[in-house]
Design an enzyme around this catalytic site. Structure first.
Site, PDB file in Angstrom:
ATOM      1  N   LYS A  80       0.799  -1.230  -0.016  1.00  0.00           N
ATOM      2  CA  LYS A  80       0.094  -0.038   0.035  1.00  0.00           C
ATOM      3  C   LYS A  80       0.808   1.210  -0.062  1.00  0.00           C
ATOM      4  CE  LYS A  80      -4.582   1.089   0.429  1.00  0.00           C
ATOM      5  NZ  LYS A  80      -5.648   0.457  -0.363  1.00  0.00           N
ATOM      6  N   GLY A 177     -26.043   2.075   1.843  1.00  0.00           N
ATOM      7  CA  GLY A 177     -25.265   2.762   0.937  1.00  0.00           C
ATOM      8  C   GLY A 177     -25.515   2.279  -0.474  1.00  0.00           C
ATOM      9  N   GLY A 179     -23.937   4.013  -3.105  1.00  0.00           N
ATOM     10  CA  GLY A 179     -22.962   4.648  -4.021  1.00  0.00           C
ATOM     11  C   GLY A 179     -22.770   3.857  -5.132  1.00  0.00           C
TER      12      GLY A 179
HETATM   13  P1  NAD Z   1     -19.163   5.041  -2.577  1.00  0.00           P
HETATM   14  O1  NAD Z   1     -18.746   6.394  -1.763  1.00  0.00           O
HETATM   15  O2  NAD Z   1     -19.579   5.410  -3.822  1.00  0.00           O
HETATM   16  O3  NAD Z   1     -20.730   4.826  -1.703  1.00  0.00           O
HETATM   17  C1  NAD Z   1     -21.056   4.834  -0.293  1.00  0.00           C
HETATM   18  C2  NAD Z   1     -22.244   5.209  -0.155  1.00  0.00           C
HETATM   19  O4  NAD Z   1     -22.569   5.194   1.260  1.00  0.00           O
HETATM   20  C3  NAD Z   1     -22.315   6.890  -0.358  1.00  0.00           C
HETATM   21  O5  NAD Z   1     -23.332   6.992  -1.430  1.00  0.00           O
HETATM   22  C4  NAD Z   1     -22.714   7.335   0.752  1.00  0.00           C
HETATM   23  O6  NAD Z   1     -23.735   8.382   0.975  1.00  0.00           O
HETATM   24  C5  NAD Z   1     -23.217   6.291   1.532  1.00  0.00           C
HETATM   25  N1  NAD Z   1     -23.233   6.301   3.053  1.00  0.00           N
HETATM   26  C6  NAD Z   1     -22.242   6.997   3.858  1.00  0.00           C
HETATM   27  N2  NAD Z   1     -22.601   6.871   5.099  1.00  0.00           N
HETATM   28  C7  NAD Z   1     -24.072   6.282   5.117  1.00  0.00           C
HETATM   29  C8  NAD Z   1     -24.662   5.785   6.413  1.00  0.00           C
HETATM   30  N3  NAD Z   1     -24.422   6.145   7.448  1.00  0.00           N
HETATM   31  N4  NAD Z   1     -25.865   5.380   6.003  1.00  0.00           N
HETATM   32  C9  NAD Z   1     -26.388   5.168   4.729  1.00  0.00           C
HETATM   33  N5  NAD Z   1     -25.368   5.377   3.613  1.00  0.00           N
HETATM   34  C10 NAD Z   1     -24.450   5.962   3.778  1.00  0.00           C
HETATM   35  O7  NAD Z   1     -18.497   3.914  -2.174  1.00  0.00           O
HETATM   36  P2  NAD Z   1     -18.171   2.541  -2.848  1.00  0.00           P
HETATM   37  O8  NAD Z   1     -17.149   2.623  -3.712  1.00  0.00           O
HETATM   38  O9  NAD Z   1     -19.787   1.874  -3.213  1.00  0.00           O
HETATM   39  O10 NAD Z   1     -17.820   1.930  -1.542  1.00  0.00           O
HETATM   40  C11 NAD Z   1     -18.304   1.245  -0.489  1.00  0.00           C
HETATM   41  C12 NAD Z   1     -17.611   0.575   0.706  1.00  0.00           C
HETATM   42  O11 NAD Z   1     -17.030  -0.747  -0.038  1.00  0.00           O
HETATM   43  C13 NAD Z   1     -16.437   1.227   1.122  1.00  0.00           C
HETATM   44  O12 NAD Z   1     -16.379   0.745   2.577  1.00  0.00           O
HETATM   45  C14 NAD Z   1     -15.335   0.876   0.285  1.00  0.00           C
HETATM   46  O13 NAD Z   1     -14.085   0.901   0.914  1.00  0.00           O
HETATM   47  C15 NAD Z   1     -15.692  -0.632   0.000  1.00  0.00           C
HETATM   48  N6  NAD Z   1     -15.224  -1.242  -1.225  1.00  0.00           N
HETATM   49  C16 NAD Z   1     -15.172  -0.690  -2.315  1.00  0.00           C
HETATM   50  C17 NAD Z   1     -14.638  -1.152  -3.409  1.00  0.00           C
HETATM   51  C18 NAD Z   1     -14.895  -0.543  -4.808  1.00  0.00           C
HETATM   52  O14 NAD Z   1     -14.663  -1.122  -5.685  1.00  0.00           O
HETATM   53  N7  NAD Z   1     -15.480   0.562  -5.097  1.00  0.00           N
HETATM   54  C19 NAD Z   1     -13.863  -2.134  -3.400  1.00  0.00           C
HETATM   55  C20 NAD Z   1     -13.662  -2.945  -2.258  1.00  0.00           C
HETATM   56  C21 NAD Z   1     -14.035  -2.426  -0.883  1.00  0.00           C
END
Ligand code: NAD
Length: 357
Positions: A80, A177, A179
């Site tokens: 990392k 969530g 997102g």
């Molecule tokens: P993102 O930021 O696109 O989506 C997260 C969503 O959660 C956002 O829309 C945010 O508004 C919402 N959110 C935040 N706090 C909240 C709460 N208390 N209640 C309800 N909603 C809430 O992120 P993502 O890329 O979808 O990733 C989500 C999780 O998955 C993170 O923990 C990230 O580390 C993990 N992750 C993502 C990936 C990837 O490929 N994107 C890979 C491995 C792990």
């Protein structure tokens, strides 16, 4: 902090500090373990309060990547990079090209990718200076749909373990969530004919997006998501959402989603879920779809091959649940055992001399 003491305790290989005078780039790369292959892990840009905080973060995250790659069946080790700086002010072409040059000095022992505050546009600059970067826009692209796909198959494996059938049809879900990953996961669950899906969000734009795309998916307030009487709770937002307060509220049979570091205290809260009879899909196993996807860039990206590998998350979780049952340990512990076993085995297999090429 006592860096060597910490490195010795958890078996770290290398910790590299770098600084670029021209751009003010300040960063740390950590290589935890390369027994399975080159270390891979994204670069995180964060305004850390002090150097120790950044060092602890990079050490912790690099070690996590070792287990994630090992459990995903990849020939990769864990690494990392963290950059210390304010993302609003420091980013520039020069800044990321300087990073690329430092990555190149590690001569392939570390491969970088995107992470918080570092996106594909930034990686294009990194790519101008190093051969060791993946997750590029013109190659495997955005990993989120693939992370969600992996979680979907992980949920199927979890349903199989609890209900004897991996069928999504007829089952109910609460997605926290919506997102990047949550949105795709909801899509996959709907396609597979989930009986009912609830979601929660704190971003109004995302609530509107889901309401318009999927009118049959019901919004609930953020605090109400834990107590829903559903089969699966899928955390796809933040870490530490499984804690003393939320475990009491849970009515689900399975916790399985895309979020990282889901149990607030890995040991205590994984055990608490087991004690409550809730199956937990270990985060670093179920959310490895994005990592598996970028790994395929190293061998010439082919989406079908990547998807086939991502589907194997089903079998890996199946094996981990068996280990947990056989050893009467919580599933997070079983996942670590599974990852460590593979590192040990492959290291032994590779210990003899073989002439190649
Ligand atoms: P993102 O930021 O696109 O989506 C997260 C969503 O959660 C956002 O829309 C945010 O508004 C919402 N959110 C935040 N706090 C909240 C709460 N208390 N209640 C309800 N909603 C809430 O992120 P993502 O890329 O979808 O990733 C989500 C999780 O998955 C993170 O923990 C990230 O580390 C993990 N992750 C993502 C990936 C990837 O490929 N994107 C890979 C491995 C792990």
């Amino acid at each position: 902090m006592k860096k060597f003491e910490y490195m010795e305790k958890y078996g770290y290989e290398q910790l590299v500090f770098f600084h670029d005078e021209a751009t003010g780039l300040k960063g740390i790369t950590c290589i935890h373990n390369t027994q399975l292959g080159p270390s891979l892990g994204g670069t995180r840009l964060w305004n850390y309060d002090n150097e120790d905080e950044a060092t602890i973060d990079v050490l912790r995250l690099a070690r996590g990547m070792t287990f994630k790659a090992a459990a995903a069946g990849l020939n990769l080790g864990g690494g990392k990079t963290v950059l210390i700086g304010d993302a609003e002010n420091v980013k520039s072409e020069g800044y990321f090209r300087a990073l690329g040059r430092y990555v190149q000095t590690l001569n392939g022992r570390y491969i970088t990718a995107e992470d918080i505050n570092v996106g594909t546009k930034d990686l294009d600059f990194v790519n101008m200076e190093t051969d060791y970067v993946v997750g590029l826009a013109h190659k495997s692209g955005n990993p989120s749909p693939k992370t969600a796909l992996g979680a979907f198959h992980g949920i199927r494996a979890s349903l199989k373990a609890v209900f004897g059938s991996s069928k999504i049809e007829g089952k109910t879900f609460a997605v926290q969530g919506a997102g990047q990953t949550g949105d795709f996961l909801i899509g996959y669950l709907r396609e597979a004919k989930a009986k009912k899906i609830y979601f929660t969000e704190i971003n109004d734009k995302h609530i509107k997006k889901i309401n318009e795309k999927y009118p049959d998916v019901d919004f609930v307030k953020p605090d109400d998501i834990y107590g829903l009487d559903v089969d699966v709770f899928a955390p796809c937002a933040l870490g530490a959402v499984i804690n003393d307060k939320t475990i009491k509220q849970l009515q689900c049979k399975i916790v399985a989603g895309t979020a990282n570091n889901v149990p607030e205290d890995e040991e205590k809260h994984s055990q608490a879920l087991k004690d409550k009879g809730i199956l937990y899909a270990p985060d670093f196993v179920i959310n490895a779809g994005g990592l598996i996807n970028v790994y395929h860039e190293l061998q010439g990206y082919n989406e079908n091959n990547a998807v086939n590998d991502i589907k194997k998350i089903y079998d890996r979780l199946d094996a981990i649940y068996t280990i947990a049952r056989d050893n009467d340990v919580h599933t997070q512990q079983a996942a670590l055992m599974f990852a460590e076993e593979r590192i040990k085995l492959i290291s032994r297999v590779r210990s003899n001399f073989v002439k190649r090429g």
